[in-house]
Design a protein around this motif. Structure first.
Motif, PDB file in Angstrom:
ATOM      1  N   GLY A 149      50.375   1.780  72.257  1.00  0.00           N
ATOM      2  CA  GLY A 149      50.007   2.059  73.641  1.00  0.00           C
ATOM      3  C   GLY A 149      51.123   1.677  74.601  1.00  0.00           C
ATOM      4  N   THR A 150      51.737   0.524  74.356  1.00  0.00           N
ATOM      5  CA  THR A 150      52.830   0.055  75.219  1.00  0.00           C
ATOM      6  C   THR A 150      54.026   0.993  75.108  1.00  0.00           C
ATOM      7  OG1 THR A 150      52.089  -2.156  74.621  1.00  0.00           O
ATOM      8  CG2 THR A 150      54.148  -2.009  75.856  1.00  0.00           C
ATOM      9  N   TYR A 209      54.086   4.200  74.334  1.00  0.00           N
ATOM     10  CA  TYR A 209      53.886   5.486  75.013  1.00  0.00           C
ATOM     11  C   TYR A 209      53.744   5.338  76.525  1.00  0.00           C
ATOM     12  CZ  TYR A 209      54.369   8.139  70.888  1.00  0.00           C
ATOM     13  OH  TYR A 209      54.939   8.727  69.793  1.00  0.00           O
ATOM     14  N   THR A 210      53.307   4.162  76.977  1.00  0.00           N
ATOM     15  CA  THR A 210      53.308   3.905  78.418  1.00  0.00           C
ATOM     16  C   THR A 210      54.751   3.941  78.913  1.00  0.00           C
ATOM     17  OG1 THR A 210      51.371   2.499  78.195  1.00  0.00           O
ATOM     18  CG2 THR A 210      52.648   2.234  80.199  1.00  0.00           C
ATOM     19  N   ASP A 241      56.256   7.569  78.588  1.00  0.00           N
ATOM     20  CA  ASP A 241      55.736   8.460  79.642  1.00  0.00           C
ATOM     21  C   ASP A 241      56.505   8.242  80.936  1.00  0.00           C
ATOM     22  OD1 ASP A 241      53.826   9.445  77.967  1.00  0.00           O
ATOM     23  OD2 ASP A 241      52.177   8.235  78.746  1.00  0.00           O
ATOM     24  N   TYR A 275      41.707   9.872  74.909  1.00  0.00           N
ATOM     25  CA  TYR A 275      42.747  10.457  75.775  1.00  0.00           C
ATOM     26  C   TYR A 275      42.231  11.714  76.476  1.00  0.00           C
ATOM     27  CZ  TYR A 275      46.545   7.539  73.972  1.00  0.00           C
ATOM     28  OH  TYR A 275      47.363   6.479  73.682  1.00  0.00           O
ATOM     29  N   SER A 319      45.473  -1.693  72.193  1.00  0.00           N
ATOM     30  CA  SER A 319      46.604  -1.180  72.977  1.00  0.00           C
ATOM     31  C   SER A 319      46.490   0.329  73.157  1.00  0.00           C
ATOM     32  CB  SER A 319      47.912  -1.537  72.252  1.00  0.00           C
ATOM     33  OG  SER A 319      48.980  -0.808  72.761  1.00  0.00           O
ATOM     34  N   HIS A 349      45.736   2.373  76.688  1.00  0.00           N
ATOM     35  CA  HIS A 349      46.625   3.442  77.159  1.00  0.00           C
ATOM     36  C   HIS A 349      45.824   4.709  77.439  1.00  0.00           C
ATOM     37  CE1 HIS A 349      49.910   6.573  76.308  1.00  0.00           C
ATOM     38  NE2 HIS A 349      50.178   6.041  77.471  1.00  0.00           N
ATOM     39  N   ARG A 401      43.604   4.289  80.498  1.00  0.00           N
ATOM     40  CA  ARG A 401      44.432   4.274  81.704  1.00  0.00           C
ATOM     41  C   ARG A 401      44.790   5.709  82.125  1.00  0.00           C
ATOM     42  NH1 ARG A 401      45.847  -0.316  83.291  1.00  0.00           N
ATOM     43  NH2 ARG A 401      45.608  -1.380  81.324  1.00  0.00           N
ATOM     44  N   GLY A 419      47.512   5.125  85.113  1.00  0.00           N
ATOM     45  CA  GLY A 419      48.751   4.906  84.365  1.00  0.00           C
ATOM     46  C   GLY A 419      49.887   4.544  85.300  1.00  0.00           C
ATOM     47  N   PRO A 430      48.483  -1.241  85.572  1.00  0.00           N
ATOM     48  CA  PRO A 430      49.259  -0.895  84.371  1.00  0.00           C
ATOM     49  C   PRO A 430      50.163  -2.067  83.977  1.00  0.00           C
ATOM     50  CG  PRO A 430      49.439   0.817  86.046  1.00  0.00           C
ATOM     51  CD  PRO A 430      48.763  -0.337  86.693  1.00  0.00           C
TER      52      PRO A 430
END
Lengths: 134, 318
Positions: free
Chosen positions: A50-51, A53-54, A57, B18, B52, B56, B59, B65, B185
């Motif tokens: 997740g981190t 792809y954050t 992005d 998602y 995680s 994501h 968010r 995000g 975020p």
């Protein structure tokens, strides 16, 4: 506080800097970036999916990285990322900023270990070759 | 179902969180990375990987995000919200401790059982501990504690549990502050930076404790609508207003950040209107909290425009 907007004109955050560093020598796909960041940080930073792809992005949106290639490996899509020219410039500027900080820290530490010397610059002397404020 | 199938099913469920467009563009790729990242993991590390990915996804779904304007607004609010909640908790913990330890303290006439005192102080701990973790640069621990503190306050609000005599308004404020802090975020709130920690620490000391000092100094004897009364009621907005002024007077102002900072002060509107239940009081509180923020925004913009005009004038061009 460091925010996304100011990231390009001030300092980068650590995960972002590490992702850019991981892509500095060659394009890499997602999991390879995770592995590379782990190696660069001497095992200290393990990016979770997740981190990762954050960060990807945001870097894509800011134009610091781009999608380099898409290939199908074992029936699954694998996308690799590469630095853009802007990303390379940003990383170069950040590296220079960090180098100056490290050099200055080393100089002061060396001075502080010598008795009778003070880690103080003479008036009129800047902070390294160019004045940098973080 | 084999372990492999079970893991595949979990990843599939996580990917469904998602937004469909993002999933169509990146789902396959993320599934691949997630499968490689979780290979050989079990227990807590595996749970963290899943969490995680879920965070994501949620968010993106809620448009919070780091690339979304709302995400950047909340990121601007987060350090102030965390500091505000910690500040309030710190004062609450001090109040209960002082009530027991100092016989002359105004609330000492109240009889607190040790169990009540322990519970009341324990309730403030997640917020104080979250701030301590943030100040120590431990972002993950701070977020977990914040989540726990916010979840408890939400439960207390919904189930009407008032351990330390908190009103619904105070609970509502804490929930709002907690949500703002948790929803930010993570990549936009970097507590590894010294400036971030300094900001959170300063705001923790400035948001609520000065009100306590003011009220203690005046002995609570100031009249409604007097200057000390107005000052004690608008105080929580003043540090935020100062920050809004600094951000908006910068040559390239981050307006979303300034909006977030202002947003972090709004939950205080409800806290201090407990004593008088009237439309007048509600309006008064709103004005007292919003006026410094609006004033700071206008002043900041005026400073920036004046500076720009001076720089573009003959003197600036020279």
């Amino acid at each position: 506080m460091t925010y996304g907007r100011s990231m390009s004109d001030r300092q980068l955050q650590e995960p972002t800097r590490l992702v850019l560093t991981a892509l500095a020598d060659a394009p890499r796909h997602g999991y390879a970036i995770v592995q590379e960041v782990l190696a660069i940080s001497d095992g200290q930073v393990r990016l979770r999916t997740g981190t990762l792809y954050t960060a990807l992005d945001r870097l894509l949106q800011q134009g610091l990285i781009q999608i380099h290639a898409e290939e199908v490996v074992d029936g699954r899509l694998r996308r690799s990322y590469a630095l853009t020219g802007t990303g390379r410039d940003t990383l170069t500027a950040e590296t220079r900023r960090l180098s100056l900080t490290v050099r200055e820290a080393e100089r002061r530490l060396a001075l502080s270990t010598r008795p009778g010397r003070q880690a103080r610059r003479q008036p009129g002397h800047g902070f390294g070759p160019g004045t940098v404020t973080a | 179902m084999t372990l492999h199938q079970f893991r595949y099913r979990i990843t599939d469920l996580l990917l469904r969180l998602y937004p469909s467009r993002y999933r169509a563009a990146h789902g396959e790729e993320i599934a691949e990375v997630h499968a490689e990242a979780t290979a050989g993991l079990s227990g807590l590390p595996l749970l963290r990987e899943h969490a995680s990915l879920a965070a994501h996804a949620l968010r993106l779904r809620t448009r919070l995000g780091s690339t979304d304007p709302a995400g950047r607004i909340v990121a601007g609010a987060a350090p102030f919200a965390l500091a505000g909640a910690a500040s309030y908790s710190l004062v609450t913990a001090l109040y209960f401790t002082a009530s027991v330890l100092v016989p002359s303290y105004p609330a000492a006439h109240q009889v607190f059982s040790p169990a009540f005192l322990a519970l009341a102080c324990a309730e403030t701990l997640p917020w104080i501990a979250a701030t301590v973790c943030a100040l120590a640069g431990r972002r993950a621990a701070a977020r977990v504690l914040l989540l726990a503190g916010t979840a408890w306050k939400i439960a207390a609000l919904l189930l009407d549990i008032q351990i330390n005599g908190e009103s619904h308004n105070s609970l509502l404020c804490m929930v709002a502050l907690g949500v703002l802090a948790v929803a930010a975020p993570p990549d936009l709130v970097d507590v590894s930076q010294r400036s971030s920690r300094l900001l959170i620490g300063t705001m923790t000391l400035l948001t609520v404790p000065p009100i306590l000092v003011l009220n203690t100094t005046l002995g609570g004897a100031h009249a409604v609508d007097s200057l000390p009364w107005a000052l004690s009621h608008c105080w929580p907005a003043l540090p935020a207003a100062a920050a809004v002024l600094v951000v908006l007077s910068a040559p390239r102002p981050d307006r979303l950040r300034a909006l977030g900072i202002a947003l972090s002060a709004l939950p205080w509107v409800v806290v201090l209107m407990d004593s008088i239940f009237s439309f007048y009081a509600a309006t008064g509180e709103t004005v007292l909290i919003c006026a410094p923020l609006v004033g700071a925004a206008l002043l900041g913009t005026a400073i920036r425009l004046t500076r720009a005009r001076l720089l573009s004038g003959p003197l600036g061009r020279a």
